[in-house]
Scaffold this motif. Structure first.
Motif, PDB file in Angstrom:
ATOM      1  N   GLU A  29       4.753 -44.598   4.183  1.00 27.78           N
ATOM      2  CA  GLU A  29       4.190 -43.745   5.241  1.00 27.78           C
ATOM      3  C   GLU A  29       4.968 -42.446   5.460  1.00 27.78           C
ATOM      4  OE1 GLU A  29       3.160 -45.638   8.992  1.00 27.78           O
ATOM      5  OE2 GLU A  29       3.861 -43.908  10.131  1.00 27.78           O
ATOM      6  N   HIS A  70       4.936 -53.735   8.807  1.00 30.07           N
ATOM      7  CA  HIS A  70       3.640 -53.047   8.793  1.00 30.07           C
ATOM      8  C   HIS A  70       2.522 -53.776   8.070  1.00 30.07           C
ATOM      9  CE1 HIS A  70       1.477 -49.677  10.249  1.00 30.07           C
ATOM     10  NE2 HIS A  70       2.557 -48.969  10.468  1.00 30.07           N
ATOM     11  N   TRP A 121       2.370 -38.335   6.441  1.00 29.05           N
ATOM     12  CA  TRP A 121       1.938 -39.430   7.315  1.00 29.05           C
ATOM     13  C   TRP A 121       0.901 -40.285   6.575  1.00 29.05           C
ATOM     14  CZ3 TRP A 121      -1.315 -39.055  12.396  1.00 29.05           C
ATOM     15  CH2 TRP A 121      -0.982 -40.129  13.249  1.00 29.05           C
ATOM     16  N   ARG A 134      -2.724 -38.973   6.795  1.00 26.80           N
ATOM     17  CA  ARG A 134      -3.408 -38.652   8.057  1.00 26.80           C
ATOM     18  C   ARG A 134      -3.213 -37.220   8.525  1.00 26.80           C
ATOM     19  NH1 ARG A 134      -1.161 -43.869  11.122  1.00 26.80           N
ATOM     20  NH2 ARG A 134       0.352 -43.735   9.441  1.00 26.80           N
ATOM     21  N   ARG A 158       4.626 -49.255   3.802  1.00 29.89           N
ATOM     22  CA  ARG A 158       3.588 -49.573   4.800  1.00 29.89           C
ATOM     23  C   ARG A 158       2.560 -50.590   4.317  1.00 29.89           C
ATOM     24  NH1 ARG A 158      -1.190 -47.898   7.619  1.00 29.89           N
ATOM     25  NH2 ARG A 158      -0.732 -47.219   9.738  1.00 29.89           N
ATOM     26  N   THR A 160      -0.552 -55.665  13.863  1.00 30.98           N
ATOM     27  CA  THR A 160      -0.697 -54.373  13.179  1.00 30.98           C
ATOM     28  C   THR A 160      -1.509 -54.537  11.899  1.00 30.98           C
ATOM     29  OG1 THR A 160       1.430 -53.660  14.068  1.00 30.98           O
ATOM     30  CG2 THR A 160       0.656 -52.503  12.111  1.00 30.98           C
TER      31      THR A 160
HETATM   32  O1  LIG Z   1       0.975 -46.089  11.249  1.00 29.97           O
HETATM   33  C1  LIG Z   1       1.470 -46.277  12.301  1.00 29.97           C
HETATM   34  O2  LIG Z   1       1.532 -47.554  12.793  1.00 29.97           O
HETATM   35  C2  LIG Z   1       2.465 -47.877  13.813  1.00 29.97           C
HETATM   36  C3  LIG Z   1       2.118 -49.226  14.380  1.00 29.97           C
HETATM   37  O3  LIG Z   1       0.837 -49.225  14.829  1.00 29.97           O
HETATM   38  P1  LIG Z   1       0.298 -50.195  15.922  1.00 29.97           P
HETATM   39  O4  LIG Z   1      -1.146 -49.839  15.984  1.00 29.97           O
HETATM   40  O5  LIG Z   1       0.540 -51.576  15.477  1.00 29.97           O
HETATM   41  O6  LIG Z   1       1.023 -49.890  17.201  1.00 29.97           O
HETATM   42  C4  LIG Z   1       2.466 -46.764  14.820  1.00 29.97           C
HETATM   43  O7  LIG Z   1       3.262 -47.027  15.897  1.00 29.97           O
HETATM   44  C5  LIG Z   1       2.890 -45.494  14.121  1.00 29.97           C
HETATM   45  O8  LIG Z   1       2.961 -44.440  15.019  1.00 29.97           O
HETATM   46  C6  LIG Z   1       1.867 -45.137  13.108  1.00 29.97           C
HETATM   47  O9  LIG Z   1       2.238 -44.059  12.343  1.00 29.97           O
END
Ligand SMILES: O=C1O[C@H](COP(=O)(O)O)[C@@H](O)[C@H](O)[C@H]1O
Length: 331
Positions: free
Chosen positions: A195, A130, A230, A248, A179, A85
């Motif tokens: 977030e 995150h 978000w 977002r 985050r 991530t």
């Molecule tokens: O910001 C977010 O990130 C998560 C994790 O993302 P990923 O790309 O590693 O799967 C995501 O699942 C979430 O919905 C989103 O708001």
């Protein structure tokens, strides 16, 4: 100083390599077809490699950076235990960290002469992990676990192992969802964007007695915003005077000024930007901010100006599909 902008577009599996010109325009240098969905990226401290996290076969790929124009060539790859991530390195370039939201873990990969050679440690039980952010003194890894409203603190050992520190974590208010983070250049403060409630916490880093304290929490949204919050990314200018976050749902970048000592933020304005801005970054001179629209499939370049650090759009460019990560390298 020459600068290169890299943008990652996972839906079309591409990295776009751009030259950042002195007046803020971008010139396309290369489009790299990546063997997988490319998301997080980071440049090695010695600026020789770009590391990228790829899925669905979870791994980190190292691309060698050409010193003249920033173009990329494949150098090496190494598997990761969970979906990447967010990736980052320690400040000496000996270890790479991969935070995995879906696996709820942070892993450490050893880098030998800049190339990834395998996982040396994994810490699990970090729900919604995150990002992984090494402190300016290269000692403490700040690791937000979004679903647990906590930031776990690990000591980075000489061998790359992570050991829970004392205190082992700091906590946010319930439902904040920590985050991404940025550190002030004076090394005394960290800023975390949350977030789920689109707020920013200012953390005073460990003092002589080991105390870590949240000294300010700010709502980053306009007063009349009533939709789902978000937030995504956060960055500070190299001189520490201006801080930026993005949301977002609203597709805005919030502009903050930072007090002289780094302890107090104040909102200066809101910049409408590309649809669903998930990632953005600032150039090494602190002159330009480049934001990626995950749903507009474009990036926009803004000039940062004045005492308030407000943004003026200079240009926008089509990139690949679903761009979500921006990195700027200087050489
Ligand atoms: O910001 C977010 O990130 C998560 C994790 O993302 P990923 O790309 O590693 O799967 C995501 O699942 C979430 O919905 C989103 O708001």
């Amino acid at each position: 100083m020459k600068q290169t902008v890299y943008t990652a577009s996972p839906e079309s599996q591409q990295i776009h390599v751009w030259r950042l010109n002195s007046e803020g325009s971008l010139t396309l240098v290369q489009v790299v077809d990546v063997p997988g969905q490319v998301q997080p990226m980071v440049v090695s401290p010695d600026k020789r490699y770009l590391y990228v996290g790829v899925r669905p076969e979870f791994r980190v790929i190292a691309y060698r950076i050409a010193p003249d124009d920033g173009a990329l060539t494949f150098a090496a790859e190494s598997p990761l235990p969970g979906s990447p991530t967010h990736i980052s390195t320690d400040r000496s370039g000996r270890f790479l960290f991969s935070a995995s939201y879906n696996a709820g873990s942070v892993s450490v990969v050893r880098l030998e002469d800049g190339l990834p050679t395998g996982v040396v440690d994994v810490v699990e039980g970090l729900e919604g992990c995150h990002s992984a952010n090494i402190s300016p003194d290269n000692r403490t890894l700040w690791t937000p676990a979004l679903k647990q409203d906590r930031i776990c603190l690990f000591t980075l050992g000489d061998d790359g192992n992570l050991t829970a520190q004392e205190p082992a974590e700091v906590t946010t208010v319930e439902g904040a969802g920590p985050r991404h983070m940025a550190f002030h250049p004076n090394q005394r403060f960290a800023y975390c964007v949350n977030e789920l409630n689109s707020s920013v916490d200012v953390w005073q880093l460990s003092d002589a007695h080991g105390n870590i304290e949240c000294v300010q929490t700010l709502d980053m949204m306009p007063a009349d915003f009533s939709d789902t919050r978000w937030a995504a990314d956060i960055h500070i200018t190299p001189d520490g005077r201006h801080l930026y976050t993005c949301d977002r749902t609203a597709s805005i970048i919030t502009v903050f000024s930072v007090s002289e000592d780094g302890s107090v933020l104040a909102i200066e304005g809101f910049q409408p930007t590309e649809t669903q801005p998930r990632g953005f970054n600032i150039d090494n001179r602190g002159q330009y901010l480049i934001a990626a629209g995950q749903k507009s499939h474009h990036i926009a370049v803004y000039e940062i100006s004045g005492e308030q650090g407000l943004l003026t759009e200079k240009a926008r460019y089509a990139v690949g599909q679903g761009p979500m990560w921006v990195v700027v390298n200087a050489f």
